[in-house]
Enzyme design. Structure first.
Site, PDB file in Angstrom:
ATOM      1  N   ASP A  16       0.838  -1.199   0.000  1.00 30.48           N
ATOM      2  CA  ASP A  16       0.000   0.000   0.000  1.00 30.48           C
ATOM      3  C   ASP A  16       0.871   1.247   0.000  1.00 30.48           C
ATOM      4  O   ASP A  16       1.735   1.404   0.875  1.00 30.48           O
ATOM      5  CB  ASP A  16      -0.912   0.030   1.226  1.00 30.48           C
ATOM      6  CG  ASP A  16      -2.017  -1.018   1.166  1.00 30.48           C
ATOM      7  OD1 ASP A  16      -2.198  -1.624   0.094  1.00 30.48           O
ATOM      8  OD2 ASP A  16      -2.691  -1.210   2.192  1.00 30.48           O
ATOM      9  N   ALA A  45      -4.433 -10.166   2.950  1.00 30.88           N
ATOM     10  CA  ALA A  45      -3.416 -10.015   3.993  1.00 30.88           C
ATOM     11  C   ALA A  45      -3.976  -9.245   5.191  1.00 30.88           C
ATOM     12  O   ALA A  45      -3.731  -9.610   6.349  1.00 30.88           O
ATOM     13  CB  ALA A  45      -2.194  -9.301   3.421  1.00 30.88           C
ATOM     14  N   LEU A 238     -22.658  -0.328   7.878  1.00 35.05           N
ATOM     15  CA  LEU A 238     -23.370   0.899   7.528  1.00 35.05           C
ATOM     16  C   LEU A 238     -22.541   2.153   7.764  1.00 35.05           C
ATOM     17  O   LEU A 238     -23.095   3.239   7.912  1.00 35.05           O
ATOM     18  CB  LEU A 238     -24.672   0.980   8.339  1.00 35.05           C
ATOM     19  CG  LEU A 238     -25.593  -0.238   8.283  1.00 35.05           C
ATOM     20  CD1 LEU A 238     -26.734  -0.076   9.270  1.00 35.05           C
ATOM     21  CD2 LEU A 238     -26.124  -0.451   6.871  1.00 35.05           C
ATOM     22  N   GLY A 239     -21.214   2.015   7.825  1.00 33.43           N
ATOM     23  CA  GLY A 239     -20.378   3.177   8.083  1.00 33.43           C
ATOM     24  C   GLY A 239     -20.661   3.755   9.457  1.00 33.43           C
ATOM     25  O   GLY A 239     -20.674   3.047  10.466  1.00 33.43           O
ATOM     26  N   ALA A 241     -23.361   4.597  10.714  1.00 33.40           N
ATOM     27  CA  ALA A 241     -24.652   4.201  11.284  1.00 33.40           C
ATOM     28  C   ALA A 241     -24.571   2.892  12.066  1.00 33.40           C
ATOM     29  O   ALA A 241     -25.450   2.602  12.872  1.00 33.40           O
ATOM     30  CB  ALA A 241     -25.703   4.081  10.187  1.00 33.40           C
ATOM     31  N   GLY A 242     -23.536   2.070  11.815  1.00 33.30           N
ATOM     32  CA  GLY A 242     -23.408   0.823  12.560  1.00 33.30           C
ATOM     33  C   GLY A 242     -23.380  -0.390  11.657  1.00 33.30           C
ATOM     34  O   GLY A 242     -22.755  -0.387  10.590  1.00 33.30           O
ATOM     35  N   ASP A 278      -8.357   7.441  10.030  1.00 32.81           N
ATOM     36  CA  ASP A 278      -8.128   6.724   8.778  1.00 32.81           C
ATOM     37  C   ASP A 278      -9.083   5.527   8.717  1.00 32.81           C
ATOM     38  O   ASP A 278      -9.051   4.658   9.588  1.00 32.81           O
ATOM     39  CB  ASP A 278      -6.668   6.237   8.707  1.00 32.81           C
ATOM     40  CG  ASP A 278      -6.322   5.504   7.428  1.00 32.81           C
ATOM     41  OD1 ASP A 278      -7.197   5.373   6.560  1.00 32.81           O
ATOM     42  OD2 ASP A 278      -5.171   5.057   7.303  1.00 32.81           O
ATOM     43  N   THR A 280      -9.206   3.315   6.210  1.00 27.55           N
ATOM     44  CA  THR A 280      -8.713   2.355   5.209  1.00 27.55           C
ATOM     45  C   THR A 280      -8.903   0.903   5.622  1.00 27.55           C
ATOM     46  O   THR A 280      -9.368   0.078   4.847  1.00 27.55           O
ATOM     47  CB  THR A 280      -7.220   2.602   4.917  1.00 27.55           C
ATOM     48  OG1 THR A 280      -7.024   3.956   4.529  1.00 27.55           O
ATOM     49  CG2 THR A 280      -6.725   1.684   3.818  1.00 27.55           C
ATOM     50  N   ASP A 284     -11.775  -4.463   6.734  1.00 28.57           N
ATOM     51  CA  ASP A 284     -11.009  -5.700   6.890  1.00 28.57           C
ATOM     52  C   ASP A 284     -10.874  -6.090   8.358  1.00 28.57           C
ATOM     53  O   ASP A 284     -10.907  -7.278   8.705  1.00 28.57           O
ATOM     54  CB  ASP A 284      -9.629  -5.556   6.255  1.00 28.57           C
ATOM     55  CG  ASP A 284      -9.704  -5.417   4.747  1.00 28.57           C
ATOM     56  OD1 ASP A 284     -10.680  -5.916   4.151  1.00 28.57           O
ATOM     57  OD2 ASP A 284      -8.789  -4.808   4.160  1.00 28.57           O
TER      58      ASP A 284
END
Length: 347
Positions: A16, A45, A238-239, A241-242, A278, A280, A284
């Site tokens: 990355d 990974a 949901l970002g 929102a949960g 962050d 990113t 994951d």
């Protein structure tokens, strides 16, 4: 008798490259980066490291890197991941070029590199209880592992995180009936439903007045998506929102074998201590902790999934993802199990 779970991840391994910017670049625009940093990455990974940090018993990653990615393999090994099935080939390691703003937003461009190279390992080893897949490797390899696990294991738990999203042709080719768990975000859930449903009229949504998820737009999408793949447990992030889940394999709905007869499970996001830095690696991290929770249930000999089991796993996932966004990086930002558990005592 103590059972020992083992998860195999057939997935991507990337380097990355982070470009730290004030804002995400627009089409036709040139901007300057404030900083450039390099870290290990790739969804396969990242999720392998998340599983290991979450306390999963045995985590094996199957993938490919170039000579330029040897340091990534060492990092994975040091993080507790079994790297015996990572091959070193002449092609360059996959890349992710990531624009990252001060408020945590990101934009990502992928270069597949070694991730699309042929890999000699095409079968599932004896003793594997869980298989985790994403969509940064050839779809043929994904299907090989999905079908082999579903055919070979006495406890066939298969988990798929379709990121980046499958094409319509790949969606049609995918063996959804062999998938135990699907982990998606709102956009992915919508795209999957539209592709799977085709011209079929939308089914009516049941009355859920008074429920905590009634005003969440993703609920109708998730309900209708579940009607297309009724035996697959679906978890939708949901970002801010949960998280919302439809779990047809719950013990209380096992006879129905469909999420259409089960109540959704909704959890809000965890309270942050330091704000978003962050995002990113958050997805994951969430996925790794979810699979680690499923593996723990297996080790405890749980055969019939209960609502409280899923609630407990999702609470830990939400807490881990919340802690993840408070730090920079993907793998580096994933918290350890003991750190997550310490924070959960404050719930």
């Amino acid at each position: 008798m103590t059972m020992h779970s083992r998860c195999v991840i057939r997935g991507s391994i990337n380097i990355d490259e982070f470009f730290h910017v004030k804002k995400i670049v627009r089409p036709g625009e040139t901007i300057s980066s404030l900083e450039l940093s390099r870290q290990a990455g790739g969804k396969g990974a990242n999720q392998a490291v998340a599983l290991a940090k979450a306390g999963a018993n045995i985590v094996s990653l199957v993938g490919s890197v170039g000579e330029d990615g040897r340091w990534v393999v060492e990092y994975l090994k040091d993080s507790g991941v079994d790297v015996a099935d990572i091959q070193i080939i002449p092609e360059p390691t996959g890349r992710a070029v990531i624009q990252l703003t001060d408020d945590g937003e990101n934009s990502i461009i992928l270069f597949k590199g070694a991730n699309y190279a042929s890999h000699p390992k095409k079968s599932i080893s004896s003793g594997v209880t869980h298989v985790l897949l994403q969509n940064e490797i050839p779809i043929e390899d994904t299907l090989t592992y999905l079908n082999a696990q579903a055919d070979a294991s006495a406890f066939p738990i298969t988990i798929f995180n379709p990121s980046p999203m499958l094409s319509d042709a790949e969606i049609e080719l995918f063996t959804w009936n062999k998938l135990s768990w699907l982990i998606v975000n709102e956009g992915e859930a919508f795209d999957l439903y539209k592709s799977l449903s085709g011209d079929t009229p939308d089914i009516p949504i049941p009355d859920v007045n008074g429920s905590s998820f009634v005003n969440i737009p993703a609920y109708s999408t998730l309900f209708r998506l579940s009607s297309c793949i009724p035996k697959t447990n679906i978890v939708c992030t949901l970002g801010a929102a949960g998280v919302l889940a439809l779990v047809p394999s719950l013990q209380e709905t096992a006879d129905a074998s469909t999420a259409l007869n089960s109540d959704p499970i909704f959890l809000p996001v965890a309270k942050l201590q330091n704000g978003v830095i962050d995002t990113t690696g958050a997805g994951d991290c969430f996925t790794g902790y979810l699979v680690a929770g499923l593996m723990k249930l297996h080790d405890e000999g749980v055969k019939a999934l209960r609502r409280e089991d899923v609630m407990s796993i999702l609470k830990r996932c939400v807490q881990a993802a919340g802690m993840c966004v408070e730090k920079r990086g993907a793998m580096e930002s994933i918290p350890l199990a003991r750190e997550v558990d310490a924070m959960m005592h404050q719930w």
